[in-house]
Design an enzyme around this catalytic site. Structure first.
Site, PDB file in Angstrom:
ATOM      1  N   CYS A   1       0.815  -1.227   0.000  1.00 42.72           N
ATOM      2  CA  CYS A   1       0.000   0.000   0.000  1.00 42.72           C
ATOM      3  C   CYS A   1       0.844   1.270   0.000  1.00 42.72           C
ATOM      4  O   CYS A   1       0.635   2.167  -0.836  1.00 42.72           O
ATOM      5  CB  CYS A   1      -0.978  -0.024   1.171  1.00 42.72           C
ATOM      6  SG  CYS A   1      -0.236   0.118   2.811  1.00 42.72           S
TER       7      CYS A   1
ATOM      8  N   HIS B   1      -2.561   1.389   6.811  1.00 45.39           N
ATOM      9  CA  HIS B   1      -2.942   1.269   5.401  1.00 45.39           C
ATOM     10  C   HIS B   1      -3.126   2.657   4.805  1.00 45.39           C
ATOM     11  O   HIS B   1      -3.530   3.597   5.495  1.00 45.39           O
ATOM     12  CB  HIS B   1      -4.236   0.467   5.255  1.00 45.39           C
ATOM     13  CG  HIS B   1      -4.529   0.075   3.833  1.00 45.39           C
ATOM     14  ND1 HIS B   1      -3.854  -0.938   3.183  1.00 45.39           N
ATOM     15  CD2 HIS B   1      -5.407   0.584   2.920  1.00 45.39           C
ATOM     16  CE1 HIS B   1      -4.317  -1.046   1.947  1.00 45.39           C
ATOM     17  NE2 HIS B   1      -5.253  -0.132   1.765  1.00 45.39           N
TER      18      HIS B   1
ATOM     19  N   HIS C   1      -5.893   1.911  -4.195  1.00 45.01           N
ATOM     20  CA  HIS C   1      -4.988   1.371  -3.180  1.00 45.01           C
ATOM     21  C   HIS C   1      -4.580  -0.050  -3.558  1.00 45.01           C
ATOM     22  O   HIS C   1      -5.175  -0.673  -4.444  1.00 45.01           O
ATOM     23  CB  HIS C   1      -5.649   1.405  -1.797  1.00 45.01           C
ATOM     24  CG  HIS C   1      -6.750   0.403  -1.607  1.00 45.01           C
ATOM     25  ND1 HIS C   1      -6.924  -0.318  -0.446  1.00 45.01           N
ATOM     26  CD2 HIS C   1      -7.757  -0.014  -2.432  1.00 45.01           C
ATOM     27  CE1 HIS C   1      -7.973  -1.114  -0.548  1.00 45.01           C
ATOM     28  NE2 HIS C   1      -8.497  -0.951  -1.741  1.00 45.01           N
TER      29      HIS C   1
END
Length: 354
Positions: A269, A317, A329
């Site tokens: 990520c 994240h 993402h």
């Protein structure tokens, strides 16, 4: 008086037999469920497996970001150590030059009729011994004094650089051990998730959005932003660098998630957001918890395309906002880089880096 009869003695062996039979029957009841405690744990439903896998992926991502941070620090320590070693090597070259200058002085003294004992000591295999001797400096001429000063300085600098290099080596060793711990945590979590998913049928995995990671496995959010339209962001970016970062993220839709990867063909990520802004000429830190402090914090209601959006309490994240409540993402190993709603995960904050 009545006759008293002796009580009949019980047969011990029969008692043991009855006890054994009772235990056997109790065991049988337990084994068949009659006792209510012998049922095997029910198999988890597909939804329960999904919940466990999601938790494992989140834990793995926390460990991944720690791994990324440790890797970055290890690389920095290694660079500093190499720089110190290079500096020490250059100092040693200058030390040799200074000792050669003293050798020239000694040779001149020898030709003139004698070698100063102090100079002999200077040229010995253990030069440290003469450096603390003030008598030598007093006896030496101005040329020798200057040469001795250069040698003294180079020796002290070399020792300082070597000490600093030893500190960096210890730091590097510690970082490498930390890397190993985080790597083992990540791989363990991912392997457990893989085993759980393998218990589901292909149909169950597809229904839960937990496919094998191929590019065809997308959520309904991806259907709203198809992979075939990488140059059509949902809203206008506020400036050219944010637009370039968003465009890069669109071009990478469908790329696989690989933990620790920063592109160009696979990402985790924070690796995706770092690569997107690198393509726009902006340097971002490697980890989520560093990236959130790389720009100005913005409220969720103020989000613009190009803003970084962060999730979970541990800031584990990150995605890149593309407008209309959507982000791009790199989710986890079971799904490629994709478009998804920002409200898909617990929102933790946002940052505008340009």
């Amino acid at each position: 008086m009545g006759t008293h009869r002796r009580p009949r003695q019980r047969v011990t062996g029969g008692g043991r037999a009855r006890t054994a039979a009772t235990i056997t029957l109790a065991g049988a009841a337990t084994a068949t469920g009659l006792g209510g405690t012998g049922h095997a744990d029910p198999q988890p439903t597909a939804a329960q497996v999904r919940a466990k896998v999601d938790k494992l992926y989140q834990q793995a991502e926390v460990a991944t970001e720690k791994y990324n941070g440790a890797k970055e620090k290890a690389a920095a320590a290694e660079q500093r150590m190499e720089k110190l070693r290079d500096q020490a090597a250059r100092k040693e070259d200058r030390l040799n030059s200074a000792r050669e200058a003293l050798g020239s002085v000694a040779a001149a003294q020898y030709r003139s009729g004698g070698l100063d004992p102090a100079v002999q000591l200077m040229l010995s295999a253990d030069p440290d011994r003469y450096l603390d001797g003030a008598a030598f400096v007093e006896r030496a001429g101005s040329r020798q004094t200057a040469a001795v000063g250069r040698v003294r300085k180079e020796l002290r600098d070399i020792e300082r650089l070597r000490g600093a290099a030893r500190v960096e080596l210890a730091s590097l060793t510690s970082r490498r051990a930390e890397l190993k711990r985080h790597r083992e945590t990540v791989t363990g979590k991912l392997e457990t998730a893989r085993r759980l998913l393998s218990r589901l049928t292909a149909e169950e995995r597809a229904r839960l959005g937990q496919g094998t990671g191929d590019r065809a496995s997308r959520s309904s959010a991806d259907d709203r932003q198809p992979l075939s339209a990488p140059s059509a962001p949902s809203a206008q970016a506020p400036n050219s660098r944010a637009a370039a970062a968003v465009a890069y993220a669109y071009r990478k839709l469908g790329s696989p998630y690989v933990w620790g990867a920063t592109g160009p063909n696979a990402f985790d990520c924070s690796g995706l957001t770092q690569a997107a802004y690198r393509a726009a000429g902006v340097s971002l830190p490697r980890t989520t918890y560093a990236q959130i402090d790389a720009g100005r914090r913005v409220a969720r209601s103020e989000l613009l395309p190009g803003d970084l959006v962060f999730f979970y309490s541990g800031i584990s994240h990150v995605g890149i906002y593309v407008g209309k409540g959507q982000m791009i993402h790199a989710p986890n190993p079971s799904a490629p880089v994709r478009v998804a709603p920002v409200d898909q995960m617990p929102f933790a904050g946002a940052a505008r880096v340009v």
